[in-house]
Structure formats: C-alpha cells, structure tokens
Write a protein that holds these residues in place. Structure first.
Motif, mmCIF file in Angstrom:
data_model
loop_
_atom_site.group_PDB
_atom_site.id
_atom_site.type_symbol
_atom_site.label_atom_id
_atom_site.label_comp_id
_atom_site.label_asym_id
_atom_site.label_seq_id
_atom_site.Cartn_x
_atom_site.Cartn_y
_atom_site.Cartn_z
ATOM 1 N N TRP A 40 38.359 -37.282 -75.619
ATOM 2 C CA TRP A 40 39.312 -36.734 -76.402
ATOM 3 C C TRP A 40 38.015 -35.584 -76.944
ATOM 4 C CZ3 TRP A 40 44.191 -36.917 -78.688
ATOM 5 C CH2 TRP A 40 43.841 -35.657 -79.730
ATOM 6 N N GLU A 42 37.955 -32.590 -74.168
ATOM 7 C CA GLU A 42 39.362 -32.286 -73.896
ATOM 8 C C GLU A 42 40.077 -32.630 -72.414
ATOM 9 O OE1 GLU A 42 38.834 -28.567 -74.714
ATOM 10 O OE2 GLU A 42 38.390 -28.303 -76.651
ATOM 11 N N ARG A 43 39.888 -33.761 -72.269
ATOM 12 C CA ARG A 43 40.162 -34.575 -70.868
ATOM 13 C C ARG A 43 40.700 -35.894 -71.408
ATOM 14 N NH1 ARG A 43 34.589 -34.174 -67.879
ATOM 15 N NH2 ARG A 43 33.598 -34.667 -69.038
#
Length: 186
Positions: free
Chosen positions: A94, A97-98
């Motif tokens: 999180w 951003e994956r």
C-alpha cells in the motif's frame, strides 16, 4: 488414479508445490483478467508464485534439514506468524503503491495454509499446526514422505529454498533502499 487437491486419502500429505502455485495463480490471473481485461504484471505473478511457496521454503529446511522446528508445517505455516507477515507485506504494498503485488503474495501465502490444512478445515476443525506455538504441533513422521533416497529431496529443497530466499532478500533490500532514497531525496 490421479491425485487431486481434495483426494480423501491424501489429506494429511498436504499439497505439492505445483498445486500450491496453481491454487494461488489461477484466482490472481482470473481477477486481473476479469477486472482489467489483461494479464497480471510480471511483478504480481512473481510475488504470487513466491507467496504460494513461502511457508515451505522456510519451514521444510528448518524442520527436516536442520531440525530446528518440530515439523515442516509450523512457524510460517502458523497463523500467529503468517498473519503479521501478510499484514506487513500488504502495508508495504500500500505504501509503495503496489497493492496488487502485495495482495498476490499475501493471498497466495494464506491459500498455501488453507491448501495444506484443507481436510481438517472442510471437516470444521482448526488444525493444531495453524495455532503453533500456542498449541503443540501435530505429530508426523521424522522423515517426510517426499524425502527420497537418503533424504536427497530434503537437501535439494533446502538448497533451492536458500537460493530463492536469498534472491528475495536481495530484491527486497534493494527495493527498500530505493524507497528510502526517494523519500529522503538522495
């Protein structure tokens, strides 16, 4: 007779590595294909594959090669350890951003536990291995059924595990370094 995931005579033997991979990868591919109408990224596939094998990569060598664990299905096969590991991976995914890559690993990891204990779970029981070290591990043969002649498969699996986990540590440390460098502006 073909051995299947739910074969009654095999429920105590667990699931073979390729079965863990299929049980984890098929839902991940189906989710991405239905939602995005494309195949998952290479990162998601690799993370899902690693997650599908992770508990065995850690526990089997520690139990059967080094004798540190009472069974090859405790420690990383246990919810008191698996849930925090999955939570950390999801939080990192999180943060970086994956979330799909992290979800692929965490989902595959938890599906591995369900696959190894499906017989008891389907019967409505929680296997003691899932609660180790709070509950004693289920007793099993000292030599696993898959050990092979003179335990060669144990040694091969331990070597394979060391390589996969070593490469994983290098990739994770490099990624952490890159993330920290970006945050501090180096």
């Amino acid at each position: 007779m073909v051995r299947t995931l739910l074969s009654p005579g095999m429920k105590d033997k667990g699931v073979f590595p390729h079965e863990h991979l299929l049980v984890a990868l098929l839902p991940a591919v189906a989710y991405v294909a239905v939602r995005d109408r494309c195949l998952p990224t290479r990162g998601m596939v690799l993370a899902t594959a690693l997650g599908s094998q992770f508990p065995d990569l850690v526990d089997k060598p520690l139990a059967h090669q080094f004798g540190v664990l009472p069974s090859g299905r405790v420690f990383m096969h246990s919810l008191p350890f698996a849930l925090p590991v999955a939570a950390v991976v999801l939080a990192y995914g999180w943060r970086t951003e994956r979330p799909r890559v992290a979800s692929g690993f965490a989902g595959a990891y938890l599906l591995h536990l369900a696959g190894d204990t499906h017989g008891a779970l389907l019967a409505g029981r929680i296997p003691s291995d899932l609660l180790w070290p709070f509950v004693a591990a289920q007793s099993r043969a000292a030599v696993p059924f898959w050990a092979g002649v003179d335990g060669i498969n144990v040694r091969l699996w331990s070597a394979f595990s060391a390589v996969v986990l070593g490469v994983t540590v290098v990739v994770v440390v490099r990624d952490l370094w890159r993330q920290v460098s970006q945050e501090i502006g180096v």
